[in-house]
Design a protein around this motif. Sequence first.
Motif, short mmCIF file in Angstrom:
data_model
loop_
_atom_site.label_atom_id
_atom_site.label_comp_id
_atom_site.label_asym_id
_atom_site.label_seq_id
_atom_site.Cartn_x
_atom_site.Cartn_y
_atom_site.Cartn_z
N SER A 2 0.83 -1.21 0.00
CA SER A 2 0.00 0.00 0.00
C SER A 2 0.87 1.26 0.00
CB SER A 2 -0.92 0.00 1.22
OG SER A 2 -0.15 0.18 2.40
N ARG A 3 0.20 2.36 -0.27
CA ARG A 3 0.90 3.65 -0.33
C ARG A 3 1.45 4.02 1.05
NH1 ARG A 3 -1.73 9.46 -1.85
NH2 ARG A 3 0.23 10.57 -2.00
N THR A 5 2.47 2.00 3.42
CA THR A 5 3.65 1.18 3.70
C THR A 5 4.86 1.71 2.96
OG1 THR A 5 2.19 -0.73 3.95
CG2 THR A 5 4.53 -1.17 3.69
N LYS A 6 4.68 2.10 1.70
CA LYS A 6 5.78 2.66 0.94
C LYS A 6 6.29 3.95 1.57
CE LYS A 6 4.39 0.75 -3.49
NZ LYS A 6 3.91 1.04 -4.85
N THR A 7 5.38 4.78 2.03
CA THR A 7 5.77 6.03 2.68
C THR A 7 6.51 5.77 3.98
OG1 THR A 7 3.83 7.10 1.70
CG2 THR A 7 4.92 8.26 3.49
N GLU A 10 10.03 4.55 3.01
CA GLU A 10 10.82 5.68 2.49
C GLU A 10 11.25 6.61 3.62
OE1 GLU A 10 10.26 9.40 -0.64
OE2 GLU A 10 8.75 7.81 -0.54
N GLY A 53 3.14 8.59 6.79
CA GLY A 53 2.81 7.18 6.58
C GLY A 53 1.97 6.61 7.70
N GLN A 56 -1.51 7.99 7.24
CA GLN A 56 -2.20 7.30 6.14
C GLN A 56 -2.67 5.92 6.56
OE1 GLN A 56 0.58 7.27 2.93
NE2 GLN A 56 0.30 9.43 2.45
N SER A 57 -1.85 5.20 7.30
CA SER A 57 -2.24 3.85 7.71
C SER A 57 -3.37 3.88 8.72
CB SER A 57 -1.04 3.08 8.26
OG SER A 57 -0.57 3.67 9.45
N ARG A 60 -6.53 4.85 6.85
CA ARG A 60 -7.03 3.75 6.03
C ARG A 60 -7.79 2.74 6.88
NH1 ARG A 60 -3.63 -0.93 3.59
NH2 ARG A 60 -2.57 -0.40 5.49
#
Length: 66
Positions: A2-3, A5-7, A10, A53, A56-57, A60
């Motif tokens: 997911s986005r 997780t990527k954030t 990073e 991140g 966002q998590s 979500r």
Amino acid sequence: MSRATKTLIEGAVTFAVGLALKLWGLDTQIWWVTPTKAGVVLMVIGGLLLASGLFQSVRRTEVTRK
């Protein structure tokens, strides 16, 4: 992946690179940048990415509950 997780990944990598520059960077100036000061900037950016991140998590999971 997911986005969020990527954030998070990073942000963690950016923070780790910044921490390495802060701890082990030379205090000599390379062109116009001092590695220790660049490390602090990277740590701040990495921390902001980690916070984004996490937000966002959490966001979500709240959306999927409704």
